[in-house]
Design an enzyme around this catalytic site. Structure first.
Site, PDB file in Angstrom:
ATOM      1  N   GLY A   1      -5.103   9.592 -10.202  1.00 17.43           N
ATOM      2  CA  GLY A   1      -3.952   9.038  -9.487  1.00 17.43           C
ATOM      3  C   GLY A   1      -3.904   7.522  -9.642  1.00 17.43           C
TER       4      GLY A   1
ATOM      5  CD  GLN B   1      -7.588  -4.927  -1.527  1.00 13.73           C
ATOM      6  OE1 GLN B   1      -6.576  -5.476  -1.928  1.00 13.73           O
ATOM      7  NE2 GLN B   1      -7.858  -4.752  -0.243  1.00 13.73           N
TER       8      GLN B   1
ATOM      9  CB  THR C   1      -1.033  -0.048   1.166  1.00 16.83           C
ATOM     10  OG1 THR C   1      -1.920   1.037   1.020  1.00 16.83           O
ATOM     11  CG2 THR C   1      -0.376   0.004   2.540  1.00 16.83           C
TER      12      THR C   1
ATOM     13  CE  LYS D   1      -2.179   0.318  -3.430  1.00 14.01           C
ATOM     14  NZ  LYS D   1      -3.578   0.542  -3.762  1.00 14.01           N
TER      15      LYS D   1
ATOM     16  CB  ALA E   1      -7.354   4.787  -6.673  1.00 15.25           C
TER      17      ALA E   1
ATOM     18  CG  ASP F   1      -6.115  -1.641  -5.583  1.00 11.62           C
ATOM     19  OD1 ASP F   1      -6.605  -2.228  -4.597  1.00 11.62           O
ATOM     20  OD2 ASP F   1      -5.092  -0.942  -5.512  1.00 11.62           O
TER      21      ASP F   1
ATOM     22  N   GLY G   1     -16.548   2.838  -0.834  1.00 15.10           N
ATOM     23  CA  GLY G   1     -15.497   1.947  -1.322  1.00 15.10           C
ATOM     24  C   GLY G   1     -15.193   0.737  -0.453  1.00 15.10           C
TER      25      GLY G   1
ATOM     26  CE1 TYR H   1     -11.465   1.952   4.446  1.00 21.29           C
ATOM     27  CE2 TYR H   1     -10.998   1.953   2.098  1.00 21.29           C
ATOM     28  CZ  TYR H   1     -10.573   1.794   3.402  1.00 21.29           C
ATOM     29  OH  TYR H   1      -9.269   1.485   3.664  1.00 21.29           O
TER      30      TYR H   1
END
Ligand code: NAP
Length: 302
Positions: free
Chosen positions: A148, A271, A81, A85, A150, A121, A264, A243
């Site tokens: 970005g 994921q 994370t 990444k 995500a 993801d 989310g 989330y």
């Protein structure tokens, strides 16, 4: 001292850590906020897999050393994370197509000493759209807010799932254009457009079937400046990758407009389910990760 029979029983009890227990984990910095240990350990326990999942806080300048250590220790797999990444990619032995296309790795499998990078993801997002919004994106017109990491993962998965078009809206327009530009040749049949997130965004959302927030806005209760849901068609659905908090200003706006919307959390779970399957060769028990997170949140509230 337990008898030999008792020792044998303990060794076979998958909830007891023994010399045979396999180790998995998550690398991040910081990593204390991660909910992955909660849901992965719950799924391991439920499936009676003799393994444990732990957090590893790794400073950016220690990533290479950490990978050598994980290899040497025979750690079987891990999630990756923020902020590792992308930078981890050249340090791995092999990348799966999902990671190459997304330009990021969130899951690593240690296959006989070879570290293989994957990205779950984007597919997690598509799974969550189906499960949480009953939304099959094939043929859809999508507005993706943010450009970005995500958003990149989301764009790959949306294109692979056969969307009709994607408009990427981003504060820094050059980043949106760069993102779209890098996908045009791979998906020539899909209409892709990158532009600024500003007061003109309203018109661009007027025929969207689905709007996805992939910015970090909402985590601290912020509204997304320059975005209005007023012009979205009545059938449109809204997904917020954020989330925590569970109800962001975007989701509240969607709810006030009577639009179907989801946060989310389902993407986080999906994921993780996909990573679990890559590591253990089996799917986790249905909804076990979701239930573990709900129990965790309820306990935190109490
Ligand atoms: P990132 O690479 O840092 O990208 C951040 C994005 O947010 C960029 O598009 C950035 O625009 C935009 N942004 C940041 N501050 C902004 C502001 N004040 N106004 C307008 N735009 C702003 O982060 P990421 O990894 O893509 O993560 C984005 C979000 O997705 C985070 O909230 C993360 O928690 C969430 N996420 C959720 C899941 C899940 O499982 N649910 C998985 C991954 C990520 P610029 O290009 O202009 O800077």
């Amino acid at each position: 001292m337990p008898s030999p029979l008792q020792q044998e029983e303990l060794m076979n009890d998958k909830s007891v850590i023994t010399g045979k227990t396999r180790i998995y984990g998550i690398l991040g910095c910081p990593v204390t906020h991660s909910l992955s240990p909660v849901m992965q350990n719950a799924a391991l326990h439920e499936a009676a897999v003799d393994a444990i999942y732990v957090p590893f806080c790794v400073e950016p300048d220690q990533l290479s050393a950490a990978l050598s250590g994980l290899r040497a220790l025979g750690v079987c797999g891990f999630n990756v994370t923020i902020p590792h990444k992308t930078v981890i990619m050249p340090l791995l032995d092999k990348l799966a197509p999902s990671a190459v296309q997304a330009g990021a790795v969130n899951t690593v499998v240690n296959q006989g000493g070879q570290l293989i990078g994957h990205n779950t993801d984007g597919d997690g997002l598509v799974r969550s759209l189906v499960k949480d919004l009953n939304c099959d994106v094939g043929g859809s017109k999508v507005v993706l807010v943010g450009a970005g990491g995500a958003a990149r993962g989301a764009l790959v998965a949306l294109c692979r799932a056969g969307v009709k078009s994607v408009v990427v809206l981003n504060r820094t327009v050059a980043v949106a254009e760069g993102l779209i530009g890098s996908f045009r040749s791979s998906f020539p049949q899909i209409m892709l457009h990158g532009t600024a997130l500003d007061g003109q965004s309203g018109q661009l959302v007027s025929d969207a079937d689905l709007l996805i927030n992939a910015t970090s806005l909402g985590m601290a209760g912020e509204k997304i400046d320059g975005l209005t849901l007023a012009l979205l068609p009545d059938h449109a659905k809204v997904y917020d990758m954020v989330y925590n908090p569970p109800l962001t200003p975007l989701l509240l706006d969607a709810r006030n407009r009577g639009l179907q919307a989801a946060n989310g959390l389902g993407m986080l779970v999906a994921q993780g389910e996909l990573a679990f399957s890559l590591w253990h060769g089996i799917a986790p028990a249905n909804d076990i990760m979701q239930k573990a997170l709900s129990a965790f949140f309820n306990a935190a509230k109490a």
